[in-house]
Design an enzyme around this catalytic site. Structure first.
Site, PDB file in Angstrom:
ATOM      1  N   LEU A 161       0.833  -1.206   0.000  1.00  0.00           N
ATOM      2  CA  LEU A 161       0.000   0.000   0.000  1.00  0.00           C
ATOM      3  C   LEU A 161       0.866   1.254   0.000  1.00  0.00           C
ATOM      4  O   LEU A 161       2.000   1.258   0.475  1.00  0.00           O
ATOM      5  CB  LEU A 161      -0.947   0.000   1.197  1.00  0.00           C
ATOM      6  CG  LEU A 161      -0.381  -0.091   2.620  1.00  0.00           C
ATOM      7  CD1 LEU A 161       0.022   1.281   3.136  1.00  0.00           C
ATOM      8  CD2 LEU A 161      -1.392  -0.721   3.554  1.00  0.00           C
ATOM      9  N   ALA A 220      12.486  -5.306  -3.666  1.00  0.00           N
ATOM     10  CA  ALA A 220      12.704  -5.005  -5.077  1.00  0.00           C
ATOM     11  C   ALA A 220      11.702  -3.975  -5.591  1.00  0.00           C
ATOM     12  O   ALA A 220      12.064  -3.052  -6.328  1.00  0.00           O
ATOM     13  CB  ALA A 220      12.609  -6.297  -5.901  1.00  0.00           C
ATOM     14  N   ALA A 266       9.288  14.844 -11.004  1.00  0.00           N
ATOM     15  CA  ALA A 266      10.473  15.369 -10.321  1.00  0.00           C
ATOM     16  C   ALA A 266      10.057  16.111  -9.060  1.00  0.00           C
ATOM     17  O   ALA A 266       8.976  16.683  -8.983  1.00  0.00           O
ATOM     18  CB  ALA A 266      11.251  16.291 -11.248  1.00  0.00           C
ATOM     19  N   CYS A 274       9.691   3.628   3.821  1.00  0.00           N
ATOM     20  CA  CYS A 274      10.062   2.406   3.097  1.00  0.00           C
ATOM     21  C   CYS A 274      11.208   2.559   2.103  1.00  0.00           C
ATOM     22  O   CYS A 274      12.141   1.754   2.103  1.00  0.00           O
ATOM     23  CB  CYS A 274       8.838   1.863   2.365  1.00  0.00           C
ATOM     24  SG  CYS A 274       7.562   1.211   3.463  1.00  0.00           S
TER      25      CYS A 274
END
Length: 464
Positions: A161, A220, A266, A274
């Site tokens: 999430l 990943a 940007a 995280c």
């Protein structure tokens, strides 16, 4: 063998993952436990401990029916068929791997508690973001401390999430990932959790994989999302040097169906609990596996993010005639992104510290972050004394108050309300020249320039 039926769930940890995740589970009794009485009291009140659009309604609809919050950790463990472990796994601050490896202290304490308390077999689910093969350590702890006749199946079920859209993500996820050992017992446990999610998630979105693949997939995914942000931020520096416009470049690139447009905005830099933590975890894992080139590659993503924040802060100083000593700077936004009150790794903290080092006076406004939280961030949770910086910091209740007499206004969070401010009124209340620094590319540069502001935006080669 009869399929495992999950009738009661316990979630250890009432934070940003555990609370929202368990609040959306229908039909099954879910008890979220935490030793922090203040946090549990907040979950049981009208003022929830975290801000997330839609969360209030979901919690209040389920609380007292199938959703419960308690500090009685042992009771929650004893009664549950399945236990989510959703505790904090911050980056280590000392010891081997400091600054890179995940600190698994809380996860190991929770695992040990499960083994000591449980009187029957349980399914134990990693919900926290963890290094690859953490389940091995959990299994060793559980088996070494379990009672006779108690068996523990370990699953990995990482959460994908995004804060700000968490409830939407939970109700309609892109995928639910469940990892298990590829033994029959492991597959049975995996099916039991699959049935929990199948109450509201289509089966084709529930992916079942090996335990180690699931653990690595979470790292990943976050690393590759952060990589896209650092890539577009690197291009923003080139745009500023050449006169190109990063929004136009990102739009052109994003039209390629192989790329897509998401995470090509940007900004002053990424934050949150995280991205940086998971990339550093991946760096440490790579070094531990004797893959220095891989570690170097992923470390560069974080280094580019730090460079972007530093570059933007320096641009503020340079534009204000190379000194901000004694000057008032308004910081609009403290959360790391809009629609959340989470400030972990927020770029605003880095910018504020830079400005304070330059002896500026900063005035901070954020619609969701509390004054107490801002002070915790500025003092690094007590590691930095507050007294020396108190005369230089003001925390405002309104944008107008924050911007009053400000020589520079710095937008650090993309809150929607900043787009529709009465900028003419703000300009009239600022000394001349009045500068605006748009670190999120959300403002109408042309309109602000016509008012009289000197506007500097990320990724544009000119200052209108």
């Amino acid at each position: 063998m009869a399929p495992i039926q999950v009738k009661k769930i316990c979630c250890i940890g009432a934070g940003y993952v555990g609370g929202p995740t368990c609040a959306v589970i229908p039909h099954i009794q879910v008890t979220i436990v935490d030793l922090n009485q203040q946090r549990i009291d907040a979950w049981n009140s009208d003022e929830l401990p975290i801000y997330e659009p839609g969360l209030d309604e979901v919690v209040k609809a389920a609380r007292g029916k199938n959703l419960f919050f308690s500090t009685d950790v042992d009771k929650g463990i004893e009664e549950a068929d399945l236990i989510f472990v959703s505790v904090n796994t911050p980056t280590k601050k000392s010891g081997i791997g400091a600054g890179f490896a995940a600190d698994l202290k809380f996860l190991q304490l929770a695992t040990r508690r499960i083994a000591e308390v449980a009187k029957s077999s349980k399914i134990v689910v990693e919900k926290s973001t963890v290094p690859c093969r953490t389940a091995d350590a959990m299994r060793t702890i559980l088996e070494a401390n379990s009672k006779p006749g108690c068996h523990f199946d370990i699953l990995s079920n990482p959460e994908f999430l995004a804060e700000g859209t968490a409830i939407e993500d939970l109700f309609a996820p892109d995928r639910v990932l469940i990892g298990s050992l590829q033994t029959q017992q492991g597959k049975d446990a995996c099916e039991a959790l699959t049935q929990v999610y199948a109450n509201w998630v289509p089966r084709d979105r529930i992916l079942t994989v090996g335990l180690w693949s699931s653990e690595l997939s979470k790292l990943a995914a976050n690393a590759m999302l952060a990589q896209r942000i650092s890539s577009v931020n690197a291009l923003s520096a080139i745009c500023e040097a050449t006169g190109a416009n990063i929004d136009e470049v990102a739009y052109a690139v994003g039209k390629d169906t192989r790329m897509g447009s998401k995470f090509l905005k940007a900004s002053v830099g990424f934050g949150g609990s995280c991205f940086q933590k998971d990339i550093l975890n991946l760096v440490y894992l790579s070094e531990s596996l004797h893959l220095p080139e891989v570690a170097k590659y992923w470390r560069a993503v974080v280094e580019m993010n730090e460079y972007q924040k530093s570059r933007f802060a320096n641009k503020v100083v340079d534009t204000l005639f190379n000194t901000i000593t004694g000057k008032k700077i308004a910081i609009l936004g403290w959360a790391f992104k809009k629609d959340t009150g989470d400030t972990r790794e927020s770029p605003a903290i880095t910018l504020a510290n830079h400005f304070l080092t330059e002896k500026a006076r900063i005035n901070i406004y954020d619609p969701q972050v509390s004054k107490d939280q801002i002070w915790l961030d500025l003092t690094d949770y007590g590691d930095i004394p507050a007294e020396p910086i108190k005369p230089h910091v003001t925390i405002s209740q309104t944008v107008e108050e924050a911007c009053h007499n400000a020589e520079a206004i710095v937008v650090c969070t993309e809150w929607d309300e900043f787009k529709t401010l009465d900028w003419q009124k703000i300009y009239d209340d600022c000394p001349r020249p009045a500068f605006v620094f748009d670190g999120r590319l959300i403002l109408d540069r042309k309109a602000l320039t016509e008012i009289g502001f000197k506007v500097t935006s990320i990724g544009t080669g000119d200052r209108l």
